[in-house]
Design an enzyme around this catalytic site. Sequence first.
Site, PDB file in Angstrom:
ATOM      1  N   PHE A   1       0.845  -1.205  -0.124  1.00  0.00           N
ATOM      2  CA  PHE A   1       0.169  -0.083  -0.056  1.00  0.00           C
ATOM      3  C   PHE A   1       0.919   1.143  -0.034  1.00  0.00           C
ATOM      4  O   PHE A   1       1.937   1.367   0.696  1.00  0.00           O
ATOM      5  CB  PHE A   1      -0.886   0.116   1.247  1.00  0.00           C
ATOM      6  CG  PHE A   1      -2.157   1.062   1.319  1.00  0.00           C
ATOM      7  CD1 PHE A   1      -3.179   0.685   0.666  1.00  0.00           C
ATOM      8  CD2 PHE A   1      -1.800   2.231   1.916  1.00  0.00           C
ATOM      9  CE1 PHE A   1      -3.980   1.596   0.558  1.00  0.00           C
ATOM     10  CE2 PHE A   1      -2.914   3.173   1.820  1.00  0.00           C
ATOM     11  CZ  PHE A   1      -3.968   2.744   1.025  1.00  0.00           C
TER      12      PHE A   1
ATOM     13  N   ASP B   1       1.123  -4.377   9.004  1.00  0.00           N
ATOM     14  CA  ASP B   1      -0.079  -3.789   8.657  1.00  0.00           C
ATOM     15  C   ASP B   1      -1.130  -4.566   8.504  1.00  0.00           C
ATOM     16  O   ASP B   1      -1.337  -5.495   7.526  1.00  0.00           O
ATOM     17  CB  ASP B   1       0.296  -2.667   7.520  1.00  0.00           C
ATOM     18  CG  ASP B   1      -0.959  -1.833   7.333  1.00  0.00           C
ATOM     19  OD1 ASP B   1      -1.987  -2.160   7.616  1.00  0.00           O
ATOM     20  OD2 ASP B   1      -0.528  -0.677   6.555  1.00  0.00           O
TER      21      ASP B   1
ATOM     22  N   TYR C   1     -11.609   1.981   9.454  1.00  0.00           N
ATOM     23  CA  TYR C   1     -12.813   2.496   8.990  1.00  0.00           C
ATOM     24  C   TYR C   1     -13.120   1.501   7.564  1.00  0.00           C
ATOM     25  O   TYR C   1     -14.124   1.661   6.822  1.00  0.00           O
ATOM     26  CB  TYR C   1     -12.519   3.810   8.202  1.00  0.00           C
ATOM     27  CG  TYR C   1     -11.327   4.110   7.501  1.00  0.00           C
ATOM     28  CD1 TYR C   1     -11.102   3.477   6.078  1.00  0.00           C
ATOM     29  CD2 TYR C   1     -10.110   4.547   7.912  1.00  0.00           C
ATOM     30  CE1 TYR C   1      -9.939   3.773   5.423  1.00  0.00           C
ATOM     31  CE2 TYR C   1      -8.962   4.909   7.265  1.00  0.00           C
ATOM     32  CZ  TYR C   1      -8.890   4.385   6.022  1.00  0.00           C
ATOM     33  OH  TYR C   1      -7.734   4.593   5.376  1.00  0.00           O
ATOM     34  N   LYS C   2     -12.500   0.288   7.327  1.00  0.00           N
ATOM     35  CA  LYS C   2     -12.701  -0.616   6.453  1.00  0.00           C
ATOM     36  C   LYS C   2     -13.546  -1.811   6.878  1.00  0.00           C
ATOM     37  O   LYS C   2     -14.769  -1.349   7.641  1.00  0.00           O
ATOM     38  CB  LYS C   2     -11.617  -1.231   5.620  1.00  0.00           C
ATOM     39  CG  LYS C   2     -10.802  -0.524   5.005  1.00  0.00           C
ATOM     40  CD  LYS C   2      -9.286  -0.746   4.821  1.00  0.00           C
ATOM     41  CE  LYS C   2      -8.637   0.490   4.022  1.00  0.00           C
ATOM     42  NZ  LYS C   2      -7.175   0.433   3.841  1.00  0.00           N
TER      43      LYS C   2
ATOM     44  N   ARG D   1     -12.449  -4.448  -7.718  1.00  0.00           N
ATOM     45  CA  ARG D   1     -12.389  -5.124  -6.525  1.00  0.00           C
ATOM     46  C   ARG D   1     -14.121  -5.276  -5.942  1.00  0.00           C
ATOM     47  O   ARG D   1     -14.470  -4.174  -5.747  1.00  0.00           O
ATOM     48  CB  ARG D   1     -11.570  -4.594  -5.433  1.00  0.00           C
ATOM     49  CG  ARG D   1     -10.111  -4.513  -5.956  1.00  0.00           C
ATOM     50  CD  ARG D   1      -9.158  -4.024  -4.869  1.00  0.00           C
ATOM     51  NE  ARG D   1      -9.645  -2.457  -4.385  1.00  0.00           N
ATOM     52  CZ  ARG D   1      -9.066  -2.125  -3.234  1.00  0.00           C
ATOM     53  NH1 ARG D   1      -8.120  -2.581  -2.540  1.00  0.00           N
ATOM     54  NH2 ARG D   1      -9.565  -0.942  -2.954  1.00  0.00           N
TER      55      ARG D   1
HETATM   56  C1  LIG Z   1      -6.214   1.726   4.096  1.00  0.00           C
HETATM   57  C2  LIG Z   1      -4.865   1.545   4.373  1.00  0.00           C
HETATM   58  C3  LIG Z   1      -4.224   2.365   5.195  1.00  0.00           C
HETATM   59  C4  LIG Z   1      -4.791   3.754   5.605  1.00  0.00           C
HETATM   60  O1  LIG Z   1      -3.814   4.490   5.980  1.00  0.00           O
HETATM   61  P1  LIG Z   1      -4.401   5.812   6.734  1.00  0.00           P
HETATM   62  O2  LIG Z   1      -3.323   6.503   7.204  1.00  0.00           O
HETATM   63  O3  LIG Z   1      -5.224   5.458   7.897  1.00  0.00           O
HETATM   64  O4  LIG Z   1      -4.962   6.653   5.925  1.00  0.00           O
HETATM   65  C5  LIG Z   1      -2.731   1.846   5.203  1.00  0.00           C
HETATM   66  N1  LIG Z   1      -2.273   0.917   5.160  1.00  0.00           N
HETATM   67  C6  LIG Z   1      -3.171   0.001   4.381  1.00  0.00           C
HETATM   68  C7  LIG Z   1      -2.384  -1.230   3.929  1.00  0.00           C
HETATM   69  C8  LIG Z   1      -4.307   0.240   3.958  1.00  0.00           C
HETATM   70  O5  LIG Z   1      -5.264  -0.761   3.611  1.00  0.00           O
END
Ligand SMILES: *Cc1c(COP(=O)(O)O)cnc(C)c1O
Length: 417
Positions: free
Chosen positions: A126, A203, A227-228, A376
Site C-alpha cells: 500500500f 499492517d 474504517y474498512k 474489487r
Molecule cells: C487503508 C490502508 C491504510 C490507511 O492509512 P491511513 O493513514 O489511515 O490513511 C494503510 N495501509 C493499508 C495497507 C491500508 O489498506
Amino acid sequence: MAGPSRAEALALDAAGPLAGFPARFVVADAALAYLDGHSLGRLPIAAAERLRRVVDDEWGCALVRSWEHWIDLPGVVGDTLAPLLGVGAGEVIVADSVTANLHRLVHAACDLDPGRRALVAVADDFPTDRYVVAGVARDRGLDVRWVPGRPVDGPDPEALAAAVDGDVAVVVASLVDFRSAAVLDPAPALAAARAAGALVLWDCSHAAGVLPLELGAIGDLAVGCTYKHLHGGPGAPAWLWARPDLVDRLRSPVAGWFAQRDQFAMGAEHDPLPGPRRFLAGTPGVLGLVAAHEGARLVAAAGPGPVRDRSLALGTFALALADDRLVPLGFAVASPRHAEHRGGHLALSHPDAPAVGRAARAAGVVPDVRPPDLLRLGLSPLATRFVEVWDGVDRIAALVTAGRHRQGTPGPPPRLT
Ligand SMILES: *Cc1c(COP(=O)(O)O)cnc(C)c1O
C-alpha cells in the site's frame, strides 16, 4: 456448472449465526449493491445513535466535563478491539492514522538498535507503507531491501524471510494484500526475524475484522485502520499494538502530552507512560473515536470465528458467481482462488475496469476500481448480503453484455483508497 441462483443467495442470507448482522447497519437505499466496504464500511446504526448522544449530551450539555471519560477512549476502544487482534487488554491504542502510527513504530524500532542499517518492505505494498518506510530510511540514512510483490499471490513469504539478516531493524508488510486480498503467511518472516534479532511489523488494515488474528504469535508491532472492515467511519482513527514485553523500551519520535505520565501536572520533561499510550501524541478526535468504538463493538460481538466463517462463505459465493457470469465476458480472477488464502474482497481484472466501474455506479452497484485494470468486490463479513453480491454481479454482467460501459460519458476518476 451453473453458478449460484438468486434464490440461493436469499437462502444464505437467512442462514447462519450472523444472519441478523446486516440489519444492524444503515441501509439508505435497499436497491443499492454496496461492494466497497473494504474502502469504507457501512454505518452501524449503533454508531449513528452514539454520535447523536455524544454530540447532544456529552458535547452539547456536559462540555469540558466530558473529558473526564473521553480521555480514556484511545485505550477503551483499543480494549474493545483486543479480542479481534488476539491480544490482551491494555495492549492497543486507537488514535491518529495508520500512516502516523506506522511512522512512529518504524522510528522506534530503528532506535532500539541504531547499528542495524536496513529495513525490509514490500515493493508494491500500500502506498503509505512504502512512502513511510522510504521516508524513515532517508531520514536515518538506512537502506531499504524491497521485496517484490506478485500480482495475485502477494509477496513470496520465503523471499520476505530471505531478505532478513542481522543488519535489519524491522520488516514491514501487509498481512492482507490491498489489491488481491492475498493473505500472507507470516511464519517465514517471523522465524527469520527471530533468528536475526530483527522486529516484524504487520499492517493489518485489510485483515482486522476479517481474519482472526493472534498478533503476539506472528509479530512484534502492528497497525491497522478501523474504517474498512471494522466500520469505524470516514477517517476513523487507526489502532497501534506493540508486544507488551517490548513496548516500554520503545520511544515515540513524537513526544506528545497525551503520552505523558501525570499529564496534567504539566511537568518540565517528557516522561512517557508505560504501555502503548506512549505512542499517543495530542488531543484525540472524540467523535471519530466513539464511532470507531461502535464499529469495533459490533465486530467483537459477532466474534472473530463467525466473522471469518461468513467472510469465507461470501468469498466462495462471489467467486462462483464471477466464474459463472463475469469470466465469460472477459474478466479474470485476480485474487487467490482458495477462500482461505483471501481476505475480504475479490479482485477481478478487466481491460476496461475504470469504465465498467463508472457504468456500475450508474446501474446501482458500487464496486471499487483500482486502475489500470482491477475491479474489487468488497465483501464485508458483517454487512454485505449475499443477495447484494448476486444483484451486483448480475448488473455488472448485464451492462458489460450490453456494452454500456463503452457508451458512458467519462465521469470523475474513481476514488483512491
Ligand atoms: C487503508 C490502508 C491504510 C490507511 O492509512 P491511513 O493513514 O489511515 O490513511 C494503510 N495501509 C493499508 C495497507 C491500508 O489498506
